[in-house]
Design an enzyme around this catalytic site. Sequence first.
Site, PDB file in Angstrom:
ATOM      1  N   HIS A  71       3.420   0.678  14.461  1.00 27.60           N
ATOM      2  CA  HIS A  71       3.354   0.127  13.097  1.00 27.60           C
ATOM      3  C   HIS A  71       2.673  -1.241  13.056  1.00 27.60           C
ATOM      4  CE1 HIS A  71       5.965   3.078  10.950  1.00 27.60           C
ATOM      5  NE2 HIS A  71       6.284   3.366  12.204  1.00 27.60           N
TER       6      HIS A  71
ATOM      7  N   ASP B 102      -1.413  -8.268  10.429  1.00 33.75           N
ATOM      8  CA  ASP B 102      -0.423  -7.317   9.930  1.00 33.75           C
ATOM      9  C   ASP B 102      -0.911  -5.920  10.281  1.00 33.75           C
ATOM     10  OD1 ASP B 102       1.897  -6.612   8.559  1.00 33.75           O
ATOM     11  OD2 ASP B 102       1.442  -7.887   6.851  1.00 33.75           O
TER      12      ASP B 102
HETATM   13  C1  GDG Z   1       5.876  -3.285   9.564  1.00 32.06           C
HETATM   14  C2  GDG Z   1       4.477  -3.843   9.876  1.00 32.06           C
HETATM   15  C3  GDG Z   1       3.504  -2.158   8.312  1.00 32.06           C
HETATM   16  C4  GDG Z   1      10.343  -7.141   1.392  1.00 32.06           C
HETATM   17  N1  GDG Z   1      11.199  -7.956   0.742  1.00 32.06           N
HETATM   18  C5  GDG Z   1      12.047  -7.152   0.080  1.00 32.06           C
HETATM   19  C6  GDG Z   1      11.701  -5.818   0.344  1.00 32.06           C
HETATM   20  N2  GDG Z   1      10.656  -5.840   1.149  1.00 32.06           N
HETATM   21  C7  GDG Z   1       9.958  -4.621   1.583  1.00 32.06           C
HETATM   22  C8  GDG Z   1       8.603  -4.530   0.934  1.00 32.06           C
HETATM   23  C9  GDG Z   1       7.914  -3.555   1.867  1.00 32.06           C
HETATM   24  C10 GDG Z   1       8.573  -3.863   3.205  1.00 32.06           C
HETATM   25  O1  GDG Z   1       9.750  -4.611   2.955  1.00 32.06           O
HETATM   26  C11 GDG Z   1       7.684  -4.730   4.069  1.00 32.06           C
HETATM   27  O2  GDG Z   1       6.675  -3.932   4.585  1.00 32.06           O
HETATM   28  P1  GDG Z   1       5.357  -4.559   5.175  1.00 32.06           P
HETATM   29  O3  GDG Z   1       4.445  -3.428   5.455  1.00 32.06           O
HETATM   30  O4  GDG Z   1       4.800  -5.519   4.201  1.00 32.06           O
HETATM   31  O5  GDG Z   1       5.767  -5.390   6.466  1.00 32.06           O
HETATM   32  P2  GDG Z   1       6.779  -5.251   7.770  1.00 32.06           P
HETATM   33  O6  GDG Z   1       8.195  -5.349   7.376  1.00 32.06           O
HETATM   34  O7  GDG Z   1       6.322  -6.333   8.694  1.00 32.06           O
HETATM   35  O8  GDG Z   1       6.484  -3.797   8.373  1.00 32.06           O
HETATM   36  C12 GDG Z   1       3.554  -3.645   8.685  1.00 32.06           C
HETATM   37  C13 GDG Z   1       4.906  -1.577   8.168  1.00 32.06           C
HETATM   38  O9  GDG Z   1       5.707  -1.858   9.330  1.00 32.06           O
HETATM   39  C14 GDG Z   1       4.882  -0.060   7.970  1.00 32.06           C
HETATM   40  O10 GDG Z   1       4.169   0.565   8.988  1.00 32.06           O
HETATM   41  O11 GDG Z   1       2.827  -2.014   7.078  1.00 32.06           O
HETATM   42  O12 GDG Z   1       2.253  -4.095   8.992  1.00 32.06           O
HETATM   43  O13 GDG Z   1       4.553  -5.231  10.213  1.00 32.06           O
HETATM   44  O14 GDG Z   1       8.183  -2.235   1.542  1.00 32.06           O
HETATM   45  O15 GDG Z   1       8.759  -4.087  -0.371  1.00 32.06           O
HETATM   46  N3  GDG Z   1      12.337  -4.740  -0.175  1.00 32.06           N
HETATM   47  C15 GDG Z   1      13.392  -4.997  -0.992  1.00 32.06           C
HETATM   48  N4  GDG Z   1      13.789  -6.268  -1.290  1.00 32.06           N
HETATM   49  C16 GDG Z   1      13.149  -7.369  -0.787  1.00 32.06           C
HETATM   50  O16 GDG Z   1      13.509  -8.519  -1.088  1.00 32.06           O
HETATM   51  N5  GDG Z   1      14.058  -3.959  -1.538  1.00 32.06           N
END
Ligand code: GDG
Length: 461
Positions: A156, A364
């Site tokens: 990921h 990322d």
């Molecule tokens: C890893 C990789 C890759 C955030 N704050 C809240 C909340 N979130 C949710 C977002 C989003 C998720 O968390 C974060 O996803 P990301 O993709 O931005 O980043 P990582 O957590 O670092 O994820 C990344 C991912 O895996 C999938 O393969 O894209 O690059 O680092 O969904 O919405 N959700 C809620 N409340 C919050 O305050 N409910």
Amino acid sequence: MSRLIVISNRVSAPTDKAGVAVGGLAMALSAALREGNGMWFGWSGEVAETSGQISVQRIGGVTVALTHLDEQDVHEYYNGYANKTLWPLFHYRPDLVSFERSFDEGYARVNQRFAEGVAPLLVEDDLIWVQDYHLIPLAAKLREQGAKNRIGFFLHIPWPAMRILMTLPKHLELVRTMFDYHLIGFQTEDSVSAFREYVLNHAGGEDLGDGRVKAFGKVTHIAAYPIGIDAKEFVESSQSPTAAAYCKRMRTSQNGRKMMIGVERLDYSKGLEERFVAYDQFLRDYPQYENNVFLLQIATPSREEVDAYQDIRNRLDSLSGHINGEHAQVDWVPIRYVNRSYRRDELAGIYRAAHVGLVTPLRDGMNLVAKEYIAAQDPDDPGVLILSQFAGSAEQMKDALIVNPFDREAVSETIHEALSMPLAERKRRYEALMHGVMTDDVVSWREAFVRDLKAEVLETL
Ligand code: GDG
């Protein structure tokens, strides 16, 4: 039909205690597991003396097999090798890496324990899908347990450039274990190339064409499978009564000002410090926006047991305070900095109310916030996405305003461009981006990976 066995560090339930969807990945995998009578194996999240016992339960119609970790495991494997060694290294921060041999041993030990837990539950034609950097050597450990199944791996986070990877002690051993997978999925073509470069230049490997690489006497298949969101669900969520209430609440509190939104786990890879600095630059470059714009930054605390996360939190507290102290007026603060999390449907409403989505990670794997921001927009009056060139999603989301997050003056100009963009151009960009978000969603990601894993020929190992 073969069963799908998903193995990840943590097992996520598709909904929280209130029945609210927690995330696309959990839902997409759960749906596949329910349909295919599969199983999800991982750490329960509990820290307890462990006898290696596995508890099998049904959660939301999915069979889940859980194991515990003990304190030493959490210290060496989870907080240690996974989050103090691999995470910073794979996000191009060798300066933040701490490597200790005990971390390496803890990582091997927990992977071994996972393999010993899973192996007795397997039948011959099960498809095994291992998720993420916590479990890179798992296939090799499963092979030692006699598993002959097709095993796939999805990373990921980014796969780093060769010279960065080579700062890791025992990097060759880590890569060697990856050749026990039939299929390795990365988020981007950039990661695929970086992996191939290492294999060819450092592991004495050979490119067999069609995405196949050979090294250590074994062949594996590498390809990019950019992950998406559960777009349909997210659009519905953004139209729910809760989202509408949150959108209205935000609009009222905007009081005619434009709002920019940032949402992330509080992590140094997400570029929050650089974002705040660029926003400070913007407020200096364009004084006409004084009292007319604000940044809502939601940053949910994460991995608080790791020092680098406490450091970034302290720096952001200080920087946001400094910027607000410098620019605020009695009736306006330029940054609303919020260290708590919101429900997914609340978040959807907040995204919808934002005129600009600021997604500026320094590195990322993909970044799903960029896709969620687009999915939540009002098609008749959409906001503008500003996206870092170092997010995996930038390979797909070419109609965003792409920025270099290290170039604060360029980010400042881009914020101005976004805030002043005419409706026709906002719509054109939104429509192109939305098409991609809807088409390349999490279901098509899962289906593409599972289809390719099924098609692997067992004899390649
Ligand atoms: C890893 C990789 C890759 C955030 N704050 C809240 C909340 N979130 C949710 C977002 C989003 C998720 O968390 C974060 O996803 P990301 O993709 O931005 O980043 P990582 O957590 O670092 O994820 C990344 C991912 O895996 C999938 O393969 O894209 O690059 O680092 O969904 O919405 N959700 C809620 N409340 C919050 O305050 N409910």
